[in-house]
Design an enzyme around this catalytic site. Structure first.
Site, PDB file in Angstrom:
ATOM      1  N   LYS A   1      40.008  48.175 -30.879  1.00  0.00           N
ATOM      2  CA  LYS A   1      39.739  48.202 -32.322  1.00  0.00           C
ATOM      3  C   LYS A   1      38.294  48.575 -32.620  1.00  0.00           C
ATOM      4  O   LYS A   1      37.856  48.545 -33.774  1.00  0.00           O
ATOM      5  CB  LYS A   1      40.068  46.831 -32.941  1.00  0.00           C
ATOM      6  CG  LYS A   1      41.562  46.503 -32.933  1.00  0.00           C
ATOM      7  CD  LYS A   1      41.818  45.178 -33.601  1.00  0.00           C
ATOM      8  CE  LYS A   1      43.186  44.611 -33.304  1.00  0.00           C
ATOM      9  NZ  LYS A   1      44.280  45.278 -34.023  1.00  0.00           N
TER      10      LYS A   1
ATOM     11  N   CYS B   1      51.918  41.423 -38.523  1.00  0.00           N
ATOM     12  CA  CYS B   1      51.859  40.240 -37.643  1.00  0.00           C
ATOM     13  C   CYS B   1      51.329  39.029 -38.391  1.00  0.00           C
ATOM     14  O   CYS B   1      50.613  38.197 -37.816  1.00  0.00           O
ATOM     15  CB  CYS B   1      51.022  40.501 -36.391  1.00  0.00           C
ATOM     16  SG  CYS B   1      51.609  41.863 -35.403  1.00  0.00           S
TER      17      CYS B   1
ATOM     18  N   GLN C   1      38.850  41.656 -36.234  1.00  0.00           N
ATOM     19  CA  GLN C   1      38.546  42.533 -37.381  1.00  0.00           C
ATOM     20  C   GLN C   1      37.101  42.421 -37.837  1.00  0.00           C
ATOM     21  O   GLN C   1      36.745  42.974 -38.881  1.00  0.00           O
ATOM     22  CB  GLN C   1      39.486  42.226 -38.557  1.00  0.00           C
ATOM     23  CG  GLN C   1      40.959  42.431 -38.254  1.00  0.00           C
ATOM     24  CD  GLN C   1      41.318  43.892 -37.952  1.00  0.00           C
ATOM     25  OE1 GLN C   1      40.540  44.819 -38.197  1.00  0.00           O
ATOM     26  NE2 GLN C   1      42.505  44.097 -37.416  1.00  0.00           N
TER      27      GLN C   1
ATOM     28  N   ASP D   1      38.574  34.301 -34.170  1.00  0.00           N
ATOM     29  CA  ASP D   1      39.261  35.553 -33.878  1.00  0.00           C
ATOM     30  C   ASP D   1      38.459  36.655 -34.565  1.00  0.00           C
ATOM     31  O   ASP D   1      38.515  36.819 -35.783  1.00  0.00           O
ATOM     32  CB  ASP D   1      40.694  35.458 -34.415  1.00  0.00           C
ATOM     33  CG  ASP D   1      41.414  36.804 -34.405  1.00  0.00           C
ATOM     34  OD1 ASP D   1      40.781  37.822 -34.084  1.00  0.00           O
ATOM     35  OD2 ASP D   1      42.614  36.814 -34.736  1.00  0.00           O
TER      36      ASP D   1
ATOM     37  N   HIS E   1      46.732  35.935 -37.914  1.00  0.00           N
ATOM     38  CA  HIS E   1      47.583  36.862 -37.168  1.00  0.00           C
ATOM     39  C   HIS E   1      48.479  36.019 -36.234  1.00  0.00           C
ATOM     40  O   HIS E   1      48.055  34.961 -35.773  1.00  0.00           O
ATOM     41  CB  HIS E   1      46.651  37.762 -36.352  1.00  0.00           C
ATOM     42  CG  HIS E   1      47.297  38.924 -35.683  1.00  0.00           C
ATOM     43  ND1 HIS E   1      47.972  38.812 -34.494  1.00  0.00           N
ATOM     44  CD2 HIS E   1      47.348  40.232 -36.020  1.00  0.00           C
ATOM     45  CE1 HIS E   1      48.415  40.011 -34.130  1.00  0.00           C
ATOM     46  NE2 HIS E   1      48.043  40.892 -35.046  1.00  0.00           N
TER      47      HIS E   1
END
Ligand code: PMP
Length: 424
Positions: free
Chosen positions: A241, A380, A218, A215, A139
């Protein structure tokens, strides 16, 4: 990278998929509304998620009963607010398997968490010629902060390539690690749904003397994430999220690293003594939390974690993976539809696709007319789009409140888009 050839003879093996969502839709007030006269089918969960009553109530209760600034006053409301904020920190630590809550820094979102590391850790340590290792699937929030750090220090960026199966090509990982000071990569791709073998990469990185930032934007909301198992040094994710309010996110770091790092921002709350020319810092994690924090957001995040853990992240992951697979099978039956990402193996419930002859924006417009909310664009991830050879994709992303009917509605709406624009 293409998984599904147009018109492929896919056997819809998952027709028997449980029809029910994992949690009642009625837990989520917004899911009761209609969009353009249709049942709302919310499939934009990789962008942000809907909020259950339990989270909304926790936030409202905080403001109704306890609201005060934290760490500042000794009155009753202030100590209640401080205790709620610090309890949320301990809750987050348990959620990610961290034994020391001092490693949990509250930030606004994943983007801020990564910027904190790239500014505070990287700029002070990277030297000309050092390498930051990323992947082409990152991203922008896990690329641009490193570009800024590299520009300030003379360090270089290197990118791990992606195989045609949507998985990282790790054959040359050891070679790629030469000169690397930090590896920064997503646990799960927000476009391809690939779950990367972070534990394996972290082991190799540490052997090569590099640190690892994960990261988890997700992954933390959708599957078990344990910093001890991943073996990472930094972990970043966003509350919004994972059913929590917008404006609250987490940077977890090994406490020893936080101790060594300079503050990212200066101001109130993060200082010990302020002189005219210099100051000293509070201990970690507060050294990194300048200014009034988002206490209600942290309280909402703790409530969201309670909600997710009552369901269980293994179950959430299995449910979403099954729905994603089912959606890919349904889409594969539609001529001209191409889906992206790995065909099998560990995978999140994210389905990116294109429809031959249609721009993804047009697809998403017609889907919206049918009450189906998906995202269209580069997500992104412009370098990844280039790697895939597309400008944009449409993306459906599932969560625990989605069900089989949502996947069917998606496929019906894609057929409708083709009819509307009269593409064969
Ligand atoms: N990383 C990944 C993998 C993401 O999917 C996202 C959000 N799309 C981000 C980082 C950025 O998250 P935020 O906007 O909450 O900072």
């Amino acid at each position: 990278m293409t998984v599904t050839a147009p018109g492929a003879d896919a056997a819809p093996s998952l027709r028997a998929l449980p029809a029910e969502p994992l949690v009642p839709r009625s837990d989520f007030p917004v899911l009761a509304r209609e969009v353009r006269g249709k049942r709302l089918v919310y499939l934009d969960n990789a962008a942000t998620t809907q909020k259950p009553f339990a989270v909304l109530a926790a936030v409202a209760d905080y403001y109704r009963q306890h609201n005060a600034n934290v760490h500042r006053a000794l009155h009753t409301l202030a100590s209640e607010a401080t205790e709620m904020y610090e309890a949320a920190r301990r809750r987050v630590a348990r959620f990610i398997g961290a034994d020391d809550p001092r490693g949990v820094v509250f930030v606004r979102n994943t983007t801020e968490a990564i910027n904190l590391v790239a500014a505070s850790w990287a700029r002070a340590r990277l030297r000309a010629g050092d390498v930051v290792l990323l992947t082409v699937a990152e991203h922008h929030s896990n690329i641009v902060p490193w570009q800024l750090a590299a520009r300030a220090t003379g360090a270089r960026l290197r990118y791990l390539p992606l195989g045609d199966d949507g998985r990282l090509d790790l054959a040359k990982l050891d070679e790629a690690l030469a000169g690397v000071r930090i590896v920064a990569l997503a646990h799960a791709s927000n476009v391809l749904g690939t779950v990367h073998p972070v534990g394996e990469i972290a082991r190799a990185a540490h052997e090569a003397g590099a640190l690892v930032l994960v990261d988890a934007a997700q992954s933390a909301p959708h599957m078990p994430v344990d910093v001890r198992e991943l073996g990472c040094d930094f972990l970043a994710f966003s509350g919004h999220k994972m059913l929590a309010p917008m404006g609250i996110g987490v940077l977890w770091a090994r406490p020893a690293l936080l101790e060594e790092m300079e503050p990212y921002m200066g101001g109130g709350e993060m200082i010990d003594v302020v002189e005219l020319e210099s100051s000293t810092w509070r201990e970690i994690p507060w050294k990194f939390e300048a200014g009034t924090p988002n206490v209600a957001g942290a309280v909402g995040l703790a409530a969201a974690i309670d909600y997710l853990e009552a369901v269980g992240r293994e179950r959430i992951h299995a449910h979403e993976a099954a729905l994603g697979r089912y959606a890919r099978e349904l889409l594969a039956e539609i001529p001209g539809v191409v889906t992206y990402g790995p065909e099998d193996g560990d995978r999140a419930g994210i389905v990116s696709f294109t429809v031959a002859g249609l721009h993804p924006h047009d697809v998403s417009q017609v889907l919206d007319d049918e009450g189906v909310a998906v995202r269209a664009g580069h997500h992104c991830c412009q370098p990844l789009m280039r790697r895939l050879g597309v400008e944009a994709t449409a993306r459906a992303s599932f969560y625990l409140y989605n069900d089989r009917e949502d996947a069917l509605a998606l496929a019906r709406a894609v057929r409708r888009a083709k009819e509307f624009f009269r593409v064969p």
